[in-house]
Design an enzyme around this catalytic site. Sequence first.
Site, PDB file in Angstrom:
ATOM      1  N   ASP A   1      -4.155  -6.129   5.192  1.00  0.00           N
ATOM      2  CA  ASP A   1      -5.164  -6.936   5.891  1.00  0.00           C
ATOM      3  C   ASP A   1      -5.177  -8.381   5.414  1.00  0.00           C
ATOM      4  O   ASP A   1      -5.508  -9.281   6.160  1.00  0.00           O
ATOM      5  CB  ASP A   1      -6.555  -6.317   5.694  1.00  0.00           C
ATOM      6  CG  ASP A   1      -6.690  -5.020   6.485  1.00  0.00           C
ATOM      7  OD1 ASP A   1      -6.238  -5.006   7.650  1.00  0.00           O
ATOM      8  OD2 ASP A   1      -7.214  -4.030   5.947  1.00  0.00           O
TER       9      ASP A   1
ATOM     10  N   ILE B   1      -1.650  -7.330  14.355  1.00  0.00           N
ATOM     11  CA  ILE B   1      -0.485  -7.188  15.235  1.00  0.00           C
ATOM     12  C   ILE B   1      -0.849  -6.390  16.478  1.00  0.00           C
ATOM     13  O   ILE B   1      -0.555  -6.783  17.608  1.00  0.00           O
ATOM     14  CB  ILE B   1       0.683  -6.522  14.464  1.00  0.00           C
ATOM     15  CG1 ILE B   1       1.039  -7.389  13.247  1.00  0.00           C
ATOM     16  CG2 ILE B   1       1.889  -6.302  15.371  1.00  0.00           C
ATOM     17  CD1 ILE B   1       1.983  -6.721  12.265  1.00  0.00           C
TER      18      ILE B   1
ATOM     19  N   LYS C   1      -9.829  -2.944  19.192  1.00  0.00           N
ATOM     20  CA  LYS C   1      -8.435  -3.369  19.335  1.00  0.00           C
ATOM     21  C   LYS C   1      -8.016  -3.478  20.800  1.00  0.00           C
ATOM     22  O   LYS C   1      -6.947  -3.996  21.110  1.00  0.00           O
ATOM     23  CB  LYS C   1      -7.505  -2.376  18.631  1.00  0.00           C
ATOM     24  CG  LYS C   1      -7.848  -2.147  17.161  1.00  0.00           C
ATOM     25  CD  LYS C   1      -6.902  -2.874  16.235  1.00  0.00           C
ATOM     26  CE  LYS C   1      -7.329  -2.660  14.792  1.00  0.00           C
ATOM     27  NZ  LYS C   1      -6.454  -3.299  13.834  1.00  0.00           N
TER      28      LYS C   1
ATOM     29  N   PHE D   1      -3.148   3.294  15.587  1.00  0.00           N
ATOM     30  CA  PHE D   1      -3.498   4.315  14.613  1.00  0.00           C
ATOM     31  C   PHE D   1      -4.697   3.815  13.824  1.00  0.00           C
ATOM     32  O   PHE D   1      -4.914   2.602  13.729  1.00  0.00           O
ATOM     33  CB  PHE D   1      -2.323   4.582  13.655  1.00  0.00           C
ATOM     34  CG  PHE D   1      -1.472   5.746  14.089  1.00  0.00           C
ATOM     35  CD1 PHE D   1      -0.717   5.667  15.248  1.00  0.00           C
ATOM     36  CD2 PHE D   1      -1.439   6.922  13.346  1.00  0.00           C
ATOM     37  CE1 PHE D   1       0.067   6.743  15.659  1.00  0.00           C
ATOM     38  CE2 PHE D   1      -0.669   7.994  13.747  1.00  0.00           C
ATOM     39  CZ  PHE D   1       0.084   7.913  14.897  1.00  0.00           C
TER      40      PHE D   1
ATOM     41  N   LYS E   1       8.326 -17.408 -10.419  1.00  0.00           N
ATOM     42  CA  LYS E   1       7.549 -16.346 -11.062  1.00  0.00           C
ATOM     43  C   LYS E   1       6.384 -16.947 -11.856  1.00  0.00           C
ATOM     44  O   LYS E   1       6.581 -17.901 -12.623  1.00  0.00           O
ATOM     45  CB  LYS E   1       8.464 -15.541 -11.995  1.00  0.00           C
ATOM     46  CG  LYS E   1       7.761 -14.379 -12.635  1.00  0.00           C
ATOM     47  CD  LYS E   1       8.672 -13.630 -13.593  1.00  0.00           C
ATOM     48  CE  LYS E   1       7.852 -12.597 -14.344  1.00  0.00           C
ATOM     49  NZ  LYS E   1       8.579 -12.039 -15.480  1.00  0.00           N
TER      50      LYS E   1
ATOM     51  N   ASN F   1       0.842  -1.200   0.000  1.00  0.00           N
ATOM     52  CA  ASN F   1       0.000   0.000   0.000  1.00  0.00           C
ATOM     53  C   ASN F   1       0.875   1.247   0.000  1.00  0.00           C
ATOM     54  O   ASN F   1       2.103   1.148  -0.023  1.00  0.00           O
ATOM     55  CB  ASN F   1      -0.960  -0.027   1.199  1.00  0.00           C
ATOM     56  CG  ASN F   1      -0.211  -0.075   2.513  1.00  0.00           C
ATOM     57  OD1 ASN F   1       0.523   0.849   2.852  1.00  0.00           O
ATOM     58  ND2 ASN F   1      -0.368  -1.165   3.249  1.00  0.00           N
TER      59      ASN F   1
END
Length: 406
Positions: free
Chosen positions: A282, A312, A350, A332, A292, A213
Amino acid sequence: MNALAGKHIVLGLSGGVACYKSAELARLLVKAGATVQVVMTEAAERFITPVTMQALTGRPVYGSQWDAREPNNMPHINLSREADAILIAPCSADFVARLVQGRADELLSLLCLARPIARVPLLLAPAMNREMWAHPATQRNLAQVAQDGATVLGVGNGDQACGETGDGRMLEAEEIMEELAAFFAPKRLAGQHVLITAGPTFEAIDPVRGITNLSSGKMGFAIARAAREAGAEVTLVAGPVHLPTPRGVRRIDVRSAQNMLETVAGQAQEATIFIATAAVADWRPANAADQKIKKDSSGQVPQLSFVENPDILATIAQSERARAGQLYCVGFAAESENLLAHASAKRVRKGVPLLVGNIGPATFGQDDNALLLIDENGSHELPRASKAELGRQLVTEIARRLNTSS
Ligand code: CTP
């Protein structure tokens, strides 16, 4: 505010090729809001002109103890009394030896000797050839000046102007700035061990491809720097990012979410604060190919299936040490809308005492951000500012919560 804003720094230059770096250092100090008074030895003036240093600092440079511009003709007294710190960069081997002897036959040594020792710190950024650096006389002298109250910053390692390679280069201007900021910052996290995750994770599809990301890691790195400035021991577990390691921070590079969890779980045994800023993928491909994946002539596209990655933050927040109050966990939340509602729900889900919300698309890769702090008492906004500044503010907020709960 950064720790250097409003500080008055006497920047002393002794002779050495590294004087060219001091021009950049002066510029960075001024940019950070410090006033800079440059004092140069005769040898330094052979390497860089006072004109350059005056232009960068907006103040005439001092070079002589007989400077008649001072009404009392005592620049060594006047300059050392108004300083918040004296920084000698570059500090030559000869200048260290002069400090050891308490010499006072030229302005820079004289003002170091004349400084009010209990109030005006003296910091030295040594610069010299590797043999000079390693010489027992230099090492003995450095130990002595440190014992006499000076703070000796480290040296860099690498190519030297003389063509040799080794220890003894002056730290880069940016590195000296980090050391100076850390020197002045209040030690709000002294004694704490902060563990931080930062950046994206990379989940392999095959040996040459994967999914990841747009997280740059900048917020986590800024927090790591701020925590170190605040006196904490800091371990930074970083996904694949292109950022330099903050000075004094122990960095462990990882790639996938599973690597990150294993590393964090081990490190969390020693930590007292855990801050999860990483944008952990995720999901990961269920079966990464060993070789490959090739196109074939049929035009068929590969079908990927995914499995969920471990959470985590939630795992660490549920650990024995966290539940016993020995590890303070901060999460966060990267959201794209309804920040308060989503982030509040995430805090509960969380199981963390503090959750920091931000709008993901508006912050990924940027140098600034805005944060929303959510704890059991409600929410509190840290308005848009640089990530460096927000890192410091967040460290202050965490320290305040730890102090009130202990
Ligand atoms: N986090 C984590 N491990 C994961 C996913 C997230 O440690 N596998 C942490 C992040 O570092 C962050 C917090 O959990 O501190 C929230 O991350 P975020 O991506 O905003 O939330 P998600 O848990 O992924 O939830 P959602 O995708 O529903 O927003």
